[in-house]
Design a protein around this motif. Sequence first.
Motif: not given
Length: 237
Positions: A65-94
């Motif tokens: 929902y937050k991302e403005v395009n599907w490419i960035s959405s896909f990128f972050w979702v892959v990171l979330l499923y691969c790296f879990g809360s590390v990606a969550t924290c990185a995304y929130v801080v960003l």
Amino acid sequence: MAAAGSLGVYKAAFAVLGVLMLGTLVYTCVTDGSPFRLELLTPWLVATLIDFYVNVTAISTWVIYKEVNWISSFFWVVLLYCFGSVATCAYVVLKLFEIKTSGPSQDPLDLLFLRQGNLSQRKSSFVIIGRIIFSILGAMMAAVVIYTVITDGLPFRKDLLTPWMAATLLDFYINVFAISVWVAHKESNWISTAIWICLLICFGSITTCGYIVIQLFQVSYQDPIYHVLLNTHNKKI
């Protein structure tokens, strides 16, 4: 000033948690080897991983929902499923660093949770789909927990706490913390906030799914979908 101060607290908290989780992953890899080993997959670790990924699905839904395009959405979702809360924290801080408050009365969490710029006006179909998906996920997770208790006993046993189980639990609860920030923002009083956070800690993604479904049922078909993210005293954007 208050908004800037709270932004700083959130940035620091999620940055510290992200670094902590990254350090835990590195340490566990060094001391216990790769996590991709069949002997690690005890029934309760499998149940914990399912619990973990249901919460990741909830967080990923917000990211999409937050991302403005599907490419960035896909990128972050892959990171979330691969790296879990590390990606969550990185995304929130960003996203916190991207926030520019327009006044001291503006809640920075509203700016964090909502898509910036053109707010989505998508309505009933997304509400209905969300209700169905998270109801199914919550019921599935409840069934997994019940089945694992019946077949493998209670999880409160020292032999289950292997290094990778400990790392998985830490990963899981950092994501629970992220979800709890939204719940605390969403709820109108501290009592309901405390109850929901306790339920999140105790029952994990079952509570996450239940809470999301309840919030989706409180949104009318005439309301924009982003109302699900706002607290009960701030429905106007």
